[in-house]
Design a protein around this motif. Structure first.
Motif, mmCIF file in Angstrom:
data_model
loop_
_atom_site.group_PDB
_atom_site.id
_atom_site.type_symbol
_atom_site.label_atom_id
_atom_site.label_comp_id
_atom_site.label_asym_id
_atom_site.label_seq_id
_atom_site.Cartn_x
_atom_site.Cartn_y
_atom_site.Cartn_z
ATOM 1 N N ARG A 24 -65.497 51.459 10.704
ATOM 2 C CA ARG A 24 -65.310 51.168 12.132
ATOM 3 C C ARG A 24 -66.447 51.868 12.699
ATOM 4 N NH1 ARG A 24 -61.275 49.854 15.490
ATOM 5 N NH2 ARG A 24 -59.385 50.805 14.153
ATOM 6 N N ASP A 25 -68.150 51.219 12.474
ATOM 7 C CA ASP A 25 -68.800 51.504 13.298
ATOM 8 C C ASP A 25 -69.870 51.410 14.687
ATOM 9 O OD1 ASP A 25 -69.776 51.866 10.035
ATOM 10 O OD2 ASP A 25 -71.140 49.545 10.696
ATOM 11 N N GLN A 26 -68.545 50.991 15.302
ATOM 12 C CA GLN A 26 -68.604 51.337 16.858
ATOM 13 C C GLN A 26 -68.055 51.791 17.837
ATOM 14 O OE1 GLN A 26 -71.530 49.760 16.973
ATOM 15 N NE2 GLN A 26 -71.924 48.514 15.441
ATOM 16 N N VAL A 27 -67.480 53.176 16.912
ATOM 17 C CA VAL A 27 -65.732 53.703 17.660
ATOM 18 C C VAL A 27 -66.917 54.257 18.581
ATOM 19 C CG1 VAL A 27 -64.392 54.988 18.122
ATOM 20 C CG2 VAL A 27 -64.412 53.476 16.216
ATOM 21 N N PHE A 28 -67.134 54.858 20.286
ATOM 22 C CA PHE A 28 -67.336 55.530 20.914
ATOM 23 C C PHE A 28 -68.391 55.237 20.707
ATOM 24 C CE2 PHE A 28 -64.402 58.325 18.868
ATOM 25 C CZ PHE A 28 -63.459 58.265 19.703
ATOM 26 N N PHE A 29 -69.320 54.125 21.099
ATOM 27 C CA PHE A 29 -70.226 52.850 21.717
ATOM 28 C C PHE A 29 -70.842 53.288 22.701
ATOM 29 C CE2 PHE A 29 -73.103 49.336 22.312
ATOM 30 C CZ PHE A 29 -74.113 49.140 21.349
ATOM 31 N N LYS A 30 -72.002 54.079 23.092
ATOM 32 C CA LYS A 30 -71.998 54.047 24.381
ATOM 33 C C LYS A 30 -74.155 53.600 24.288
ATOM 34 C CE LYS A 30 -73.348 58.126 27.013
ATOM 35 N NZ LYS A 30 -73.732 59.530 27.756
ATOM 36 N N MET A 31 -73.846 52.244 25.159
ATOM 37 C CA MET A 31 -75.414 51.946 25.582
ATOM 38 C C MET A 31 -75.589 51.602 26.875
ATOM 39 S SD MET A 31 -77.004 48.159 23.624
ATOM 40 C CE MET A 31 -77.651 48.867 22.568
ATOM 41 N N HIS A 32 -74.894 51.370 27.817
ATOM 42 C CA HIS A 32 -74.901 51.391 29.277
ATOM 43 C C HIS A 32 -76.205 52.184 30.619
ATOM 44 C CE1 HIS A 32 -72.187 54.646 29.994
ATOM 45 N NE2 HIS A 32 -72.488 54.793 30.726
ATOM 46 N N ASP A 33 -76.582 53.273 29.406
ATOM 47 C CA ASP A 33 -77.629 54.269 30.272
ATOM 48 C C ASP A 33 -78.693 53.555 29.621
ATOM 49 O OD1 ASP A 33 -77.298 55.019 28.357
ATOM 50 O OD2 ASP A 33 -77.339 57.154 28.602
ATOM 51 N N GLY A 34 -80.082 54.159 30.408
ATOM 52 C CA GLY A 34 -81.357 53.549 30.286
ATOM 53 C C GLY A 34 -81.498 52.446 30.947
ATOM 54 N N LEU A 35 -82.986 51.605 31.781
ATOM 55 C CA LEU A 35 -82.689 50.770 32.474
ATOM 56 C C LEU A 35 -82.631 49.529 31.397
ATOM 57 C CD1 LEU A 35 -83.757 49.714 35.154
ATOM 58 C CD2 LEU A 35 -86.147 49.798 34.088
ATOM 59 N N VAL A 36 -83.307 49.904 30.870
ATOM 60 C CA VAL A 36 -83.160 47.993 29.720
ATOM 61 C C VAL A 36 -82.111 47.845 29.426
ATOM 62 C CG1 VAL A 36 -84.757 46.504 27.695
ATOM 63 C CG2 VAL A 36 -85.825 48.176 29.233
ATOM 64 N N PRO A 37 -81.778 48.202 28.406
ATOM 65 C CA PRO A 37 -79.664 48.500 27.760
ATOM 66 C C PRO A 37 -78.809 48.644 29.313
ATOM 67 C CG PRO A 37 -81.502 50.331 27.184
ATOM 68 C CD PRO A 37 -82.149 49.863 28.427
ATOM 69 N N SER A 38 -79.444 48.790 30.489
ATOM 70 C CA SER A 38 -78.189 48.183 31.286
ATOM 71 C C SER A 38 -78.081 47.117 31.500
ATOM 72 C CB SER A 38 -78.312 50.043 32.393
ATOM 73 O OG SER A 38 -79.451 49.094 33.576
ATOM 74 N N ILE A 39 -79.507 46.504 31.758
ATOM 75 C CA ILE A 39 -79.620 45.059 31.863
ATOM 76 C C ILE A 39 -79.320 44.694 31.243
ATOM 77 C CG2 ILE A 39 -81.793 43.634 32.859
ATOM 78 C CD1 ILE A 39 -83.154 45.803 34.293
ATOM 79 N N ALA A 40 -79.903 44.759 29.721
ATOM 80 C CA ALA A 40 -79.152 43.449 28.742
ATOM 81 C C ALA A 40 -78.068 43.363 28.473
ATOM 82 C CB ALA A 40 -80.356 44.634 27.422
ATOM 83 N N THR A 41 -77.082 44.600 28.687
ATOM 84 C CA THR A 41 -76.261 44.764 28.420
ATOM 85 C C THR A 41 -75.246 44.012 29.777
ATOM 86 O OG1 THR A 41 -75.694 46.644 29.120
ATOM 87 C CG2 THR A 41 -76.019 46.412 26.682
ATOM 88 N N SER A 42 -75.806 43.642 30.202
ATOM 89 C CA SER A 42 -74.496 42.949 31.649
ATOM 90 C C SER A 42 -73.919 41.667 31.624
ATOM 91 C CB SER A 42 -75.766 42.585 32.971
ATOM 92 O OG SER A 42 -76.689 41.657 32.096
ATOM 93 N N LYS A 43 -73.630 41.297 32.134
ATOM 94 C CA LYS A 43 -71.944 40.514 31.969
ATOM 95 C C LYS A 43 -72.404 38.985 31.454
ATOM 96 C CE LYS A 43 -68.496 42.194 34.273
ATOM 97 N NZ LYS A 43 -66.853 42.040 35.290
ATOM 98 N N VAL A 44 -74.261 39.020 31.752
ATOM 99 C CA VAL A 44 -74.886 38.049 32.455
ATOM 100 C C VAL A 44 -75.963 37.580 31.063
ATOM 101 C CG1 VAL A 44 -74.345 37.103 34.517
ATOM 102 C CG2 VAL A 44 -75.868 38.493 33.918
ATOM 103 N N MET A 45 -75.601 39.234 30.145
ATOM 104 C CA MET A 45 -76.580 38.945 29.139
ATOM 105 C C MET A 45 -75.457 38.969 27.887
ATOM 106 S SD MET A 45 -79.899 39.951 31.072
ATOM 107 C CE MET A 45 -81.380 39.857 29.396
ATOM 108 N N ALA A 46 -76.752 40.397 27.263
ATOM 109 C CA ALA A 46 -74.973 40.708 25.589
ATOM 110 C C ALA A 46 -74.386 41.907 26.331
ATOM 111 C CB ALA A 46 -76.393 41.945 24.636
ATOM 112 N N ARG A 47 -73.148 41.261 26.197
ATOM 113 C CA ARG A 47 -72.104 41.576 27.200
ATOM 114 C C ARG A 47 -71.256 42.505 25.938
ATOM 115 N NH1 ARG A 47 -67.497 37.866 31.001
ATOM 116 N NH2 ARG A 47 -66.734 39.945 31.827
ATOM 117 N N LYS A 48 -71.056 42.119 25.094
ATOM 118 C CA LYS A 48 -70.516 42.393 23.841
ATOM 119 C C LYS A 48 -70.544 43.925 23.571
ATOM 120 C CE LYS A 48 -73.056 40.813 19.819
ATOM 121 N NZ LYS A 48 -73.518 39.566 18.961
#
Length: 520
Positions: free
Chosen positions: A268-292
């Motif tokens: 259970r390494d990814q429980v309560f994962f938080k990456m949507h904040d920050g300019l670069v991660p918010s873009i990188a984790t969009s639905k058209v990129m690293a969505r997972k």
């Protein structure tokens, strides 16, 4: 350019010792007997400028002092011995065993993702970025899971957090890998020595590769799909996006002449994962990129993101379930996961972390619990678009009935033998508004496929006969110029009646029968 990039690598990214320094201890109360104050990730604490671009993530959690017991493998669990070093690419891990043969996993809560990138990038700024983004994980999330899993009847381990002293020498040649770090110790399920009273009727355990291999070799093995769906909805409740086949073990439970595999979630390494904040991660984790890399918050804004890494196993182990099945499971989970249960689960966090984040995590879990039925519906719609129905290397009969313009029924049967009567292995009715395609795999047995029904509209059906000598007969008809049935098999050794509906996709190339059995 390579020289410039090489100069950007930080060879001293990680802290040497998690133990709180004398200066840090000044504002902390005594830790007490057999415990120490530690800071698992003070190296993730960065400036506001850095965080604007790369995100706050869970940096405050990593940099908060927590009181943890000190691990002594000579006394823990009655004494533990090292069986082997784990093979993970990011965490430092070991397999340990006690005097009874009970097996445990010991994994570092901090990670080094450098080995998942090519050798060229390992000595560049890319390594620094990847290492820094480990701060998106919550290092304590795993300890919240057992109370929730227990409430809904899902097997679980009972992880415990420990600090290993910088002077500990009990790991021998591995001393430098563990000294001064924080680890999580939890039970594993590998053999009969690991059986507990929870596993009533269970005779052994398998990893995913062995369980899948047996399932597709013989139709006397099946997976407990409803329990797996319950476990997958728990994954979504927790925001655990990394649930590929390697994240599961399976309890082996004989039922009459057959065997059922029951899911045991792990890692259970990814429980309560938080990456949507920050300019670069918010873009990188969009639905058209690293969505997972989807963040945990108070709702299910992107259920599909939680299904990306589990796509292979979800498609094969959730293909029996209807929308009603998933709704019933979701409603029963909502009833079991009361406010009291959630609050008790979150209270398992170290006291300092509970003070910092307990209220927020409790709020998010309660909100997500209330939305489980909606998440289950999104999960169903994602799974229902394309459904894979596979037999095994033994003989099976597939019957497809195009009932009307909306509904198509699929039945999979194990024919009678001298020892056993005929057995229905699978039955489900599909709605054209939900399902675009059904894919049937016969695999290696001498299988029979019969398609019937005369309708105006239908669901596209692909039939892959497999390596046996098959009988395939398409007696169905869907009006119009478009063909809704495709038959894939070898040209010789099979009896095929294409009727007026089926499109001939036969070939001499045996690779047309390929079916991914293990997700490798």
């Amino acid at each position: 350019m390579a020289l410039a990039l090489n100069s950007c690598a930080d060879n001293d990214f990680f802290q040497e010792d998690a133990l709180a320094t004398e200066e840090e201890l000044k504002e902390l109360p005594p830790a007490g007997k057999d415990s120490l104050w530690v800071i698992p990730g003070r190296h993730y604490k960065r400036s506001g400028f850095h965080n604007f671009f790369w995100g706050n993530h869970n940096r405050d959690i990593w940099a908060t002092p927590v009181k943890l017991p000190v691990l002594d493998i000579n006394t823990a669990q009655g004494g533990l011995s090292i069986v082997k070093r784990g093979g993970g690419f990011q965490s430092t891990s070991f397999e340990l065993a006690d005097s009874t043969g009970r097996v445990y996993a010991l994994r570092s809560i901090d990670k080094d993702p450098i080995h998942v990138v090519s050798k060229f990038w390992r000595h560049t700024f890319v390594s620094n970025v990847l290492r820094d983004q480990t701060s998106a994980g919550n290092p304590y999330g795993a300890v919240v899971v057992p109370v929730l899993a227990q409430a809904i009847g899902i097997p679980h381990s009972s992880p415990k957090l420990y600090y290993i002293s910088a002077t500990d020498t009990s790991f021998g040649k591995y001393n430098n890998l563990v000294q001064g770090k924080v680890f999580l110790l939890e039970q594993k399920y590998k053999s009969t020595a690991d059986l507990t009273p929870f596993f009533k009727g269970v005779v052994d355990f398998e990893d995913s590769e062995d369980a899948l291999r047996k399932r597709f070799k013989s139709n006397r093995y099946q997976f407990d799909q409803k329990t797996f769906a319950r476990a997958r909805l728990l994954d979504m409740l927790l925001g655990d996006w990394d649930r590929h086949k390697g994240q599961w073990d399976w309890a082996v439970k004989p039922t009459g002449h057959d065997t059922i595999f029951m899911p045991i979630p792990k890692d259970r390494d990814q429980v309560f994962f938080k990456m949507h904040d920050g300019l670069v991660p918010s873009i990188a984790t969009s639905k058209v990129m690293a969505r997972k890399f989807h963040s945990f918050d108070d709702d299910f804004s992107d259920v599909k993101a939680y299904m990306i890494n589990a796509k292979f196993i979800d498609e094969r182990l959730l293909n029996e379930l209807t929308r009603e099945d998933l709704q019933q499971i979701a409603h029963s989970m909502k009833s079991a996961l009361t406010d009291k249960v959630i609050e008790a689960a979150v209270r398992q966090l170290p006291t300092a972390i509970y003070t910092l984040k307990g209220e927020e995590i409790s709020h998010n879990l309660k909100s997500r619990r209330d939305l489980l039925d909606k998440a289950a519906d999104k999960m169903y719609r994602q799974l229902a678009k394309k459904v894979i129905i596979a037999g095994s290397d033994e003989v099976e009969h597939f019957t497809v009935n195009r009932l009307d313009d909306e509904y198509t029924e699929v039945i999979l049967t194990r024919p009678a033998t001298k020892q056993f009567p005929a057995t229905e292995l699978y039955r489900r009715t599909f709605n054209r508004s939900d399902t675009e395609q059904l894919i049937l795999y016969g695999l290696a047995g001498d299988d029979k496929f019969i398609l019937t029904g005369n309708v105006n509209n239908g669901i596209k059906i692909k039939v892959y006969g497999g390596l046996g000598e098959d009988e395939i007969s398409d007696r169905s008809r869907v009006k119009g110029w478009k063909k809704y049935t495709e038959i894939y098999d070898t040209e010789r050794g099979n009896e095929i009646d294409f009727g007026t509906e089926a499109k001939d996709k036969t070939t001499r190339d045996v690779r047309v029968h390929a079916f991914d059995r293990e997700g490798n």
